[in-house]
Design a protein around this motif. Structure first.
Motif, PDB file in Angstrom:
ATOM      1  N   UNK A 155      51.233  83.693 -44.231  1.00 39.99           N
ATOM      2  CA  UNK A 155      51.250  85.067 -44.746  1.00 39.99           C
ATOM      3  C   UNK A 155      52.636  85.462 -45.237  1.00 39.99           C
ATOM      4  N   UNK A 156      53.702  84.950 -44.604  1.00 37.65           N
ATOM      5  CA  UNK A 156      55.050  85.295 -45.065  1.00 37.65           C
ATOM      6  C   UNK A 156      55.575  84.299 -46.117  1.00 37.65           C
ATOM      7  N   UNK A 179      55.879  79.830 -43.777  1.00 36.28           N
ATOM      8  CA  UNK A 179      55.940  80.404 -42.431  1.00 36.28           C
ATOM      9  C   UNK A 179      54.921  81.514 -42.273  1.00 36.28           C
ATOM     10  N   UNK A 180      54.497  81.675 -41.048  1.00 35.09           N
ATOM     11  CA  UNK A 180      53.604  82.785 -40.713  1.00 35.09           C
ATOM     12  C   UNK A 180      54.053  83.340 -39.379  1.00 35.09           C
ATOM     13  N   UNK A 181      54.283  84.650 -39.346  1.00 30.86           N
ATOM     14  CA  UNK A 181      54.844  85.269 -38.144  1.00 30.86           C
ATOM     15  C   UNK A 181      53.787  85.981 -37.322  1.00 30.86           C
ATOM     16  N   UNK A 182      52.566  86.008 -37.774  1.00 33.05           N
ATOM     17  CA  UNK A 182      51.588  86.900 -37.145  1.00 33.05           C
ATOM     18  C   UNK A 182      50.275  86.198 -36.835  1.00 33.05           C
ATOM     19  N   UNK A 183      49.624  86.703 -35.810  1.00 34.36           N
ATOM     20  CA  UNK A 183      48.252  86.315 -35.503  1.00 34.36           C
ATOM     21  C   UNK A 183      48.139  84.912 -34.946  1.00 34.36           C
ATOM     22  N   UNK A 184      46.910  84.488 -34.687  1.00 33.89           N
ATOM     23  CA  UNK A 184      46.689  83.165 -34.099  1.00 33.89           C
ATOM     24  C   UNK A 184      47.170  82.005 -34.979  1.00 33.89           C
ATOM     25  N   UNK A 185      47.424  82.238 -36.261  1.00 31.30           N
ATOM     26  CA  UNK A 185      47.904  81.159 -37.120  1.00 31.30           C
ATOM     27  C   UNK A 185      49.442  81.142 -37.183  1.00 31.30           C
ATOM     28  N   UNK A 186      50.096  81.999 -36.382  1.00 31.48           N
ATOM     29  CA  UNK A 186      51.569  82.029 -36.373  1.00 31.48           C
ATOM     30  C   UNK A 186      52.101  80.622 -36.152  1.00 31.48           C
ATOM     31  N   UNK A 187      53.206  80.326 -36.826  1.00 31.24           N
ATOM     32  CA  UNK A 187      53.820  79.007 -36.653  1.00 31.24           C
ATOM     33  C   UNK A 187      53.390  78.000 -37.692  1.00 31.24           C
ATOM     34  N   UNK A 188      52.560  78.441 -38.632  1.00 27.52           N
ATOM     35  CA  UNK A 188      52.091  77.525 -39.668  1.00 27.52           C
ATOM     36  C   UNK A 188      53.257  76.984 -40.494  1.00 27.52           C
ATOM     37  N   UNK A 191      60.567  80.248 -36.751  1.00 28.92           N
ATOM     38  CA  UNK A 191      59.167  80.031 -37.168  1.00 28.92           C
ATOM     39  C   UNK A 191      59.042  79.431 -38.557  1.00 28.92           C
TER      40      UNK A 191
END
Lengths: 284, 279, 117, 147
Positions: free
Chosen positions: A236-237, A193-202, A273
């Motif tokens: 990132x998370x 998971x990614x909670x931040x930036x334009x790549x959020x939702x990965x 997410x």
């Protein structure tokens, strides 16, 4: 002597806690997530341990940037659910196990792990959501819990290898405790998971499932994976997954080359997410 | 790369702060203690450090028992001293070096030391008094600082062998910093003393002198002792000598003695001073 | 209860470990608050109320109010924290040492000097 | 910094490292203060006045007032800390995360239900995935703003 009987791995998404607390578990969106834990709730009822050693990360709740510990062990008699900005979750107070916690701290610090010793702290969703997923909404949690917080927020964070070796030291500590306690160790957080930036939702299904396979069969090798691979492949998370290696390191399979028994495996996308991953491994 | 110019280990006692404030350096009680410092000041004037890495233990100023780190390191631009409750004068702030601190943090965690990182940190007498003894009356202190705290208060404490390895990792972190800074490593605390219980006032001169000698010739000697051994041999607060051992580890390799002093008592404490240089 | 921990016994010495730290939490927390002059003044104004505010148990309260260091140690106090309480009453660590060993301050100081010879 | 930063080539991603943590120190500490109900109430009553109690940069305050989380992150904010602002506003993590992509809430939610953002093209800066700089903003919400 105490022993580690099983390990549980699960994501700890705050929205899962909110869904439970707001009575939304029956909604189609959430039903799919909670279905994966039906087995687990029954399993935990049948296999209630004497203590749960719960590895999680604090999400800017107990620790501010003033002071960030790499590893912190909760030695208090109880831990209050925190107000993370939404008001505290309506869940039971978490009772600790100060004697075993102090014993583990003693043993693990002797083994060159530099823990931060915690005698008072509030616990956030990182700790309470896994308990909710595994126990539902009881009046009291089924057994004492030792919170163990890992820094996966502010870099530098500990390596997978360091986490895995820490798990081994925790196992040694538990096994040197002179009372016949059954202890489970839970690793929480992740999966991709990614909670931040334009790549959020990965989300990366392939990575996650390979991670689960390797965690079961060859964790020592998995522990060599560098941080950048987690970040690039799992978001990132997704780095939270290093905490699963602590729980896995505490299982016996790696030592006697006998893989632990997979009691349950579940994977679902999404909860909020996050890719929800869940495993129960039993020591055979 | 940054250069380690040497190390100084010294006792810290709040009482010393009061003696300085009251100008008691020549008082018969204090003279044998303060007379140890001029050679160290001369040495500092010669080696001219830019930065002091100060390894000490907090006495309930910055950390409370709610969250007690084994190893903590400051990463602030400035460190404030504050009221500790026992009536010694508060000293002006000390300048930090944020880039250097974070370089050390990266390097130490990479080497598998599980640091607690602090972007705000109050420094107590164990940090301020040694600097005041080395650079008397110089405010602001002429060196930038990095405070490193070792838990010597709430057991379990890190064992001596771990402290020595921690010191070595500190040394490597300093030497791998891309800078021409000159760094002095300071360890504070000890030597033998016990403040609590019926054994209060315990002193072990023989052990202290052996420890000071071995720290030069064979620093691993003390790692044969466990923490309970050290409590038994040096007192409940005597274990602070693990800060000396950590600082010695940071000097990486053989050292020679520049200057030493030992005097009993300062308040309840056997006071030691040991200045070392790499050879 | 056997906790599986081997504890070293050193006469006249308390090891401030997790058991003691938990027992003494409230007492030490109160002493920690004495880092502030304002809190020290508040303590002097109403000692009992201040102890109650920090949730001291009867044993801790009695020990703190009587300034008996050995009693405070038995109630979980830590020397570094207790020193902050002692400081309010102008007690230095030699007063504290003398009290604990049952000596006069002069005799305690003489003992220390002797130890250095 | 002597150590490498291999993570700088991941598109649309900021790693909360020492530099970010220093840069965002007071912004993040402000966020943590919102864990107390009384502080949330004071912040909501007068956001500007509450922000002025913190030694944040003017730009950090503007980024908070604008609720622009990407901007906050550029200024050192960390998502777990920033989430306290979202919580104060009654927003979920999904709404907060979605707001950083230029998608509407529905678009983002649909992407998640369909299996989430694909890793393909989003591993390294310079590929052609939807998180890459040249493909921003990604949805209607962002395009509306751009107009």
């Amino acid at each position: 002597m105490a022993r580690i009987t099983a390990s549980v791995y699960t994501s700890h998404v705050p929205a899962i806690g909110a869904a439970l607390d707001l009575g939304k578990t029956g909604e189609p969106y959430w039903r799919k997530v909670f279905a994966g834990y039906e087995f687990s709730k029954a399993w935990l009822r049948d296999n209630t341990p004497d203590v749960i050693f719960l590895v999680y990360n604090d999400h800017a709740t107990a620790f501010s940037l003033e002071m960030i510990p790499t590893f912190a062990i909760g030695c208090a008699a109880e831990f209050q659910p925190a107000d993370e900005g939404w008001g505290p979750r309506p869940v039971p107070v978490v009772k600790g196990h100060p004697e075993l916690a102090a014993h583990i701290a003693q043993s693990v610090i002797q083994d060159d792990f530099d823990l931060c010793i915690v005698n008072k702290m509030a616990v956030d969703h990182g700790l309470t959501v896994p308990l909710s997923l595994m126990c539902g909404q009881p009046q009291a949690w089924p057994c004492p819990v030792i919170p163990f917080a890992v820094n996966v927020v502010q870099y530098p964070v500990p390596s997978g290898r360091r986490c895995f070796n820490l798990g081994r030291a925790i196992r040694k500590a538990v096994e040197s405790y002179d009372r016949p306690l059954k202890v489970q160790i839970w690793g929480t957080g992740g999966m991709s998971h990614q909670l931040q930036g334009p790549r959020a939702g990965l989300i990366n299904r392939e990575f996650d499932n390979t991670f689960l396979d390797r965690l079961i069969a060859d964790p020592a090798d998995l522990a060599n994976m560098p941080h950048i691979d987690y970040v690039r492949e799992a978001g990132s998370e997704g780095i939270e997954l290093v905490m699963w290696l602590i729980a896995r390191g505490a299982m016996s399979g790696e030592f006697d080359k006998r893989a632990p028994r997979v009691a349950h495996r579940f994977y679902h996308v999404p909860a909020s997410n996050t890719a929800v991953g869940h495993l129960i491994l039993e020591n055979t | 790369m940054a250069k380690i110019v040497g190390g100084i280990n010294v006792t810290h006692v709040p009482y010393i702060g009061r003696a300085i404030a009251n100008n008691l350096q020549q008082d018969p009680y204090w003279k044998p203690f303060f007379d140890g410092f001029p050679p160290v000041r001369q040495w500092l004037a010669k080696v001219k450090p830019d930065i002091a890495v100060v390894i000490y233990n907090d006495h309930g100023l910055n950390f409370f028992l709610d969250k007690m780190p084994t190893f903590a390191i400051g990463a602030a631009a400035e460190y404030n001293n504050a009221d500790e409750g026992w009536g010694i004068p508060t000293l002006p702030p000390y300048q930090g070096d944020v880039d250097f601190s974070w370089h050390m943090i990266d390097s130490l965690i990479e080497e598998e030391f599980d640091m607690v990182t602090c972007q705000e940190m109050l420094v107590d007498h164990a940090f301020t008094i040694p600097l005041e003894l080395f650079w008397p009356g110089q405010h602001p202190c002429p060196v930038r600082t990095v405070p490193i705290c070792v838990n010597t208060v709430q057991f379990p404490l890190p064992k001596p062998a771990r402290c020595f390895k921690f010191g070595q990792a500190i040394g490597r972190a300093i030497e791998s910093w891309d800078s021409d800074a000159r760094v002095v490593v300071i360890g504070t605390g000890g030597l033998s003393h016990q403040l609590d219980g019926q054994r209060a006032g315990f002193i072990n001169k023989e052990f202290d002198l052996m420890f000071m000698e071995k720290l030069i010739s064979d620093p691993l000697w003390v790692t044969r002792y466990s923490i309970p051994d050290l409590v038994e041999l040096t007192g409940t607060q005597g274990v602070e000598l693990i800060n000396w051992l950590t600082a010695r580890g940071a000097l990486l390799g053989e050292v020679a003695k520049v200057h030493a002093n030992y005097h009993v008592p300062i308040s309840n404490t056997a006071s030691g001073l040991l200045c070392m240089e790499s050879v | 209860m056997n906790t599986g921990r081997q504890k070293r016994v050193i006469p006249g010495t308390t090891i401030f470990d997790g058991d003691v730290a938990r027992k003494g939490y409230a007492l030490n927390k109160m002493c920690f608050s004495f880092n502030s002059a304002e809190n020290r003044a508040a303590y002097l104004e109403d000692k009992e109320a201040y102890c109650d505010k920090y949730g001291l148990n009867e044993q801790q309260k009695k020990a703190a109010l009587s300034l008996q260091v050995l009693d405070m140690l038995a109630a979980g106090g830590n020397a570094y924290y207790l020193a902050k309480l002692g400081g309010i009453f102008g007690l230095d660590m030699q007063d504290v040492g003398a009290q604990q060993t049952g000596m006069t301050k002069e005799a305690f100081k003489a003992k220390l000097v002797e130890a250095g010879k | 910094m002597a150590l490498d930063k291999p993570y700088q080539d991941v598109p649309g991603t900021t790693i909360f490292d020492a530099e970010q943590s220093r840069l965002g120190y007071h912004l993040n500490q402000f966020c943590m203060s919102l864990m107390k109900a009384e502080n949330r109430a004071r912040f909501k009553a007068d956001e500007r006045a509450y922000l002025d109690e913190w030694p944040m940069s003017e730009e950090q305050k503007q980024a908070v007032l604008a609720r622009d989380l990407n901007w906050c992150i550029r200024l050192g904010g960390n998502i777990y800390f920033l989430a306290k602002i979202g919580a104060t506003d009654g927003k979920s993590f999904q709404q907060m995360a979605g707001s950083m992509t230029g998608m509407t809430e529905e678009e983002y939610r649909d992407m998640m239900i369909a299996g989430g953002r694909s890793i393909e093209g989003n591993r390294v800066v310079g590929e052609d995935g939807n998180a890459q700089a040249h493909r921003q903003p990604q949805g209607k919400a962002g395009r509306k703003e751009a107009n």
